[in-house]
Write a protein that holds these residues in place. Structure first.
Motif, PDB file in Angstrom:
ATOM      1  N   PHE A  39      38.266  55.623  24.258  1.00 29.51           N
ATOM      2  CA  PHE A  39      39.170  54.883  23.378  1.00 29.51           C
ATOM      3  C   PHE A  39      38.649  54.796  21.947  1.00 29.51           C
ATOM      4  O   PHE A  39      39.397  55.025  20.997  1.00 29.51           O
ATOM      5  N   PHE A  40      37.379  54.464  21.777  1.00 26.84           N
ATOM      6  CA  PHE A  40      36.854  54.257  20.427  1.00 26.84           C
ATOM      7  C   PHE A  40      36.618  55.556  19.670  1.00 26.84           C
ATOM      8  O   PHE A  40      36.341  55.527  18.467  1.00 26.84           O
ATOM      9  N   PHE A  41      36.756  56.684  20.341  1.00 28.16           N
ATOM     10  CA  PHE A  41      36.577  57.971  19.680  1.00 28.16           C
ATOM     11  C   PHE A  41      37.895  58.722  19.505  1.00 28.16           C
ATOM     12  O   PHE A  41      38.034  59.518  18.588  1.00 28.16           O
ATOM     13  N   GLU A  42      38.860  58.468  20.393  1.00 28.49           N
ATOM     14  CA  GLU A  42      40.112  59.224  20.342  1.00 28.49           C
ATOM     15  C   GLU A  42      41.324  58.402  19.927  1.00 28.49           C
ATOM     16  O   GLU A  42      42.329  58.983  19.524  1.00 28.49           O
ATOM     17  N   THR A  43      41.274  57.088  20.039  1.00 34.26           N
ATOM     18  CA  THR A  43      42.452  56.258  19.774  1.00 34.26           C
ATOM     19  C   THR A  43      42.209  55.211  18.693  1.00 34.26           C
ATOM     20  O   THR A  43      43.062  54.978  17.847  1.00 34.26           O
ATOM     21  N   TYR A  44      41.068  54.598  18.722  1.00 31.83           N
ATOM     22  CA  TYR A  44      40.761  53.471  17.835  1.00 31.83           C
ATOM     23  C   TYR A  44      40.868  53.859  16.357  1.00 31.83           C
ATOM     24  O   TYR A  44      40.385  54.911  15.941  1.00 31.83           O
ATOM     25  N   ASP A  45      41.520  53.001  15.582  1.00 32.08           N
ATOM     26  CA  ASP A  45      41.624  53.181  14.135  1.00 32.08           C
ATOM     27  C   ASP A  45      41.343  51.831  13.487  1.00 32.08           C
ATOM     28  O   ASP A  45      42.162  50.921  13.565  1.00 32.08           O
ATOM     29  N   PRO A  46      40.188  51.669  12.834  1.00 33.48           N
ATOM     30  CA  PRO A  46      39.836  50.380  12.248  1.00 33.48           C
ATOM     31  C   PRO A  46      40.768  49.956  11.115  1.00 33.48           C
ATOM     32  O   PRO A  46      40.810  48.789  10.753  1.00 33.48           O
ATOM     33  N   LYS A  47      41.562  50.887  10.606  1.00 32.26           N
ATOM     34  CA  LYS A  47      42.472  50.573   9.491  1.00 32.26           C
ATOM     35  C   LYS A  47      43.886  50.253   9.957  1.00 32.26           C
ATOM     36  O   LYS A  47      44.772  50.053   9.137  1.00 32.26           O
ATOM     37  N   TRP A  48      44.115  50.194  11.272  1.00 33.79           N
ATOM     38  CA  TRP A  48      45.462  49.953  11.803  1.00 33.79           C
ATOM     39  C   TRP A  48      45.976  48.600  11.316  1.00 33.79           C
ATOM     40  O   TRP A  48      45.354  47.575  11.549  1.00 33.79           O
ATOM     41  N   LYS A  49      47.131  48.592  10.651  1.00 34.10           N
ATOM     42  CA  LYS A  49      47.689  47.347  10.123  1.00 34.10           C
ATOM     43  C   LYS A  49      49.183  47.201  10.398  1.00 34.10           C
ATOM     44  O   LYS A  49      49.821  46.334   9.856  1.00 34.10           O
ATOM     45  N   SER A  50      49.757  48.048  11.218  1.00 33.94           N
ATOM     46  CA  SER A  50      51.193  48.007  11.469  1.00 33.94           C
ATOM     47  C   SER A  50      51.545  46.937  12.497  1.00 33.94           C
ATOM     48  O   SER A  50      50.750  46.599  13.361  1.00 33.94           O
ATOM     49  N   ALA A  51      52.751  46.420  12.399  1.00 34.71           N
ATOM     50  CA  ALA A  51      53.257  45.472  13.394  1.00 34.71           C
ATOM     51  C   ALA A  51      54.158  46.183  14.406  1.00 34.71           C
ATOM     52  O   ALA A  51      54.813  45.546  15.208  1.00 34.71           O
ATOM     53  N   ASP A  52      54.173  47.494  14.366  1.00 35.28           N
ATOM     54  CA  ASP A  52      55.027  48.308  15.219  1.00 35.28           C
ATOM     55  C   ASP A  52      54.303  48.629  16.531  1.00 35.28           C
ATOM     56  O   ASP A  52      53.469  49.532  16.593  1.00 35.28           O
ATOM     57  N   LYS A  53      54.648  47.892  17.583  1.00 37.57           N
ATOM     58  CA  LYS A  53      53.975  48.092  18.874  1.00 37.57           C
ATOM     59  C   LYS A  53      54.308  49.442  19.494  1.00 37.57           C
ATOM     60  O   LYS A  53      53.476  50.029  20.179  1.00 37.57           O
ATOM     61  N   VAL A  54      55.508  49.933  19.245  1.00 34.83           N
ATOM     62  CA  VAL A  54      55.873  51.250  19.783  1.00 34.83           C
ATOM     63  C   VAL A  54      54.968  52.317  19.172  1.00 34.83           C
ATOM     64  O   VAL A  54      54.446  53.188  19.882  1.00 34.83           O
ATOM     65  N   CYS A  85      49.624  42.996  17.591  1.00 34.07           N
ATOM     66  CA  CYS A  85      49.662  44.455  17.486  1.00 34.07           C
ATOM     67  C   CYS A  85      48.340  44.955  16.901  1.00 34.07           C
ATOM     68  O   CYS A  85      48.282  45.382  15.756  1.00 34.07           O
ATOM     69  N   THR A  86      47.291  44.870  17.712  1.00 32.69           N
ATOM     70  CA  THR A  86      45.957  45.259  17.254  1.00 32.69           C
ATOM     71  C   THR A  86      45.357  46.276  18.213  1.00 32.69           C
ATOM     72  O   THR A  86      45.804  46.418  19.359  1.00 32.69           O
ATOM     73  N   MET A  87      44.334  46.947  17.742  1.00 32.35           N
ATOM     74  CA  MET A  87      43.623  47.900  18.597  1.00 32.35           C
ATOM     75  C   MET A  87      42.990  47.176  19.792  1.00 32.35           C
ATOM     76  O   MET A  87      42.968  47.697  20.907  1.00 32.35           O
ATOM     77  N   ARG A  88      42.488  45.986  19.559  1.00 33.32           N
ATOM     78  CA  ARG A  88      41.872  45.199  20.628  1.00 33.32           C
ATOM     79  C   ARG A  88      42.891  44.905  21.737  1.00 33.32           C
ATOM     80  O   ARG A  88      42.607  45.064  22.923  1.00 33.32           O
ATOM     81  N   SER A  89      44.096  44.488  21.325  1.00 32.33           N
ATOM     82  CA  SER A  89      45.147  44.213  22.300  1.00 32.33           C
ATOM     83  C   SER A  89      45.585  45.476  23.023  1.00 32.33           C
ATOM     84  O   SER A  89      45.905  45.442  24.208  1.00 32.33           O
ATOM     85  N   LEU A  90      45.596  46.592  22.303  1.00 28.34           N
ATOM     86  CA  LEU A  90      45.961  47.864  22.916  1.00 28.34           C
ATOM     87  C   LEU A  90      44.968  48.236  24.011  1.00 28.34           C
ATOM     88  O   LEU A  90      45.364  48.599  25.117  1.00 28.34           O
ATOM     89  N   LEU A  91      43.683  48.147  23.721  1.00 25.16           N
ATOM     90  CA  LEU A  91      42.678  48.467  24.742  1.00 25.16           C
ATOM     91  C   LEU A  91      42.811  47.525  25.938  1.00 25.16           C
ATOM     92  O   LEU A  91      42.766  47.968  27.088  1.00 25.16           O
ATOM     93  N   ALA A  92      43.015  46.255  25.676  1.00 22.48           N
ATOM     94  CA  ALA A  92      43.188  45.297  26.776  1.00 22.48           C
ATOM     95  C   ALA A  92      44.418  45.649  27.610  1.00 22.48           C
ATOM     96  O   ALA A  92      44.372  45.584  28.848  1.00 22.48           O
ATOM     97  N   ALA A  93      45.499  46.051  26.962  1.00 21.11           N
ATOM     98  CA  ALA A  93      46.722  46.416  27.687  1.00 21.11           C
ATOM     99  C   ALA A  93      46.488  47.662  28.537  1.00 21.11           C
ATOM    100  O   ALA A  93      46.922  47.733  29.691  1.00 21.11           O
ATOM    101  N   ILE A  94      45.809  48.657  27.976  1.00 21.83           N
ATOM    102  CA  ILE A  94      45.499  49.879  28.729  1.00 21.83           C
ATOM    103  C   ILE A  94      44.684  49.531  29.966  1.00 21.83           C
ATOM    104  O   ILE A  94      44.974  49.982  31.079  1.00 21.83           O
ATOM    105  N   MET A  95      43.669  48.706  29.777  1.00 20.89           N
ATOM    106  CA  MET A  95      42.811  48.335  30.890  1.00 20.89           C
ATOM    107  C   MET A  95      43.579  47.545  31.949  1.00 20.89           C
ATOM    108  O   MET A  95      43.417  47.770  33.150  1.00 20.89           O
TER     109      MET A  95
END
Length: 122
Positions: A39-54, A85-95
């Protein structure tokens, strides 16, 4: 996300026994360890700022490793429904979705190289 969401992370140097440890833990009837997500190498983007969950979910599903978990866009969006809509929430949702698919209660994540991303995990 439930308030008792307490994932287990197994990290370490490659060839140090992380696969064996995750395998032992996943033999427990309540703990699920899917294949490595990177996840932290292929998906994670520290600059993600969108509110678009899709867009966030589609970003994750561009990763072959995430797609290999057999998680659908709808499942992730449903899990993210009450989250930010954060990377942290995305990883938690995937898990969590992966854990639900295995019919277990506690998610795990084993990607040895996430050792270098501990600051993002905690």
């Amino acid at each position: 996300m439930e308030h008792d969401f307490r994932p287990i992370f197994v990290v370490g140097y490659p060839r140090s026994g992380t696969t064996m440890l995750a395998g032992l833990l996943s033999r427990h009837g309540k703990i699920s360890f899917p294949p490595e997500t990177m996840f932290f190498f292929e998906t994670y983007d520290p600059k993600w700022k969108s509110a678009d969950k899709v867009a966030l979910v589609r970003r994750a599903l561009r990763s072959k490793r995430i797609r290999d978990l057999k998680i659908t866009e709808d499942q992730l969006l449903c899990e993210l429904e009450n989250s930010d809509c954060t990377m942290r929430s995305l990883l938690a949702a995937i898990m969590q979705v992966s854990c639900n698919l295995s019919k277990k209660q506690r998610p795990g994540e084993k990607t040895p190289l996430h050792l270098y991303s501990i600051d993002k995990i905690i």
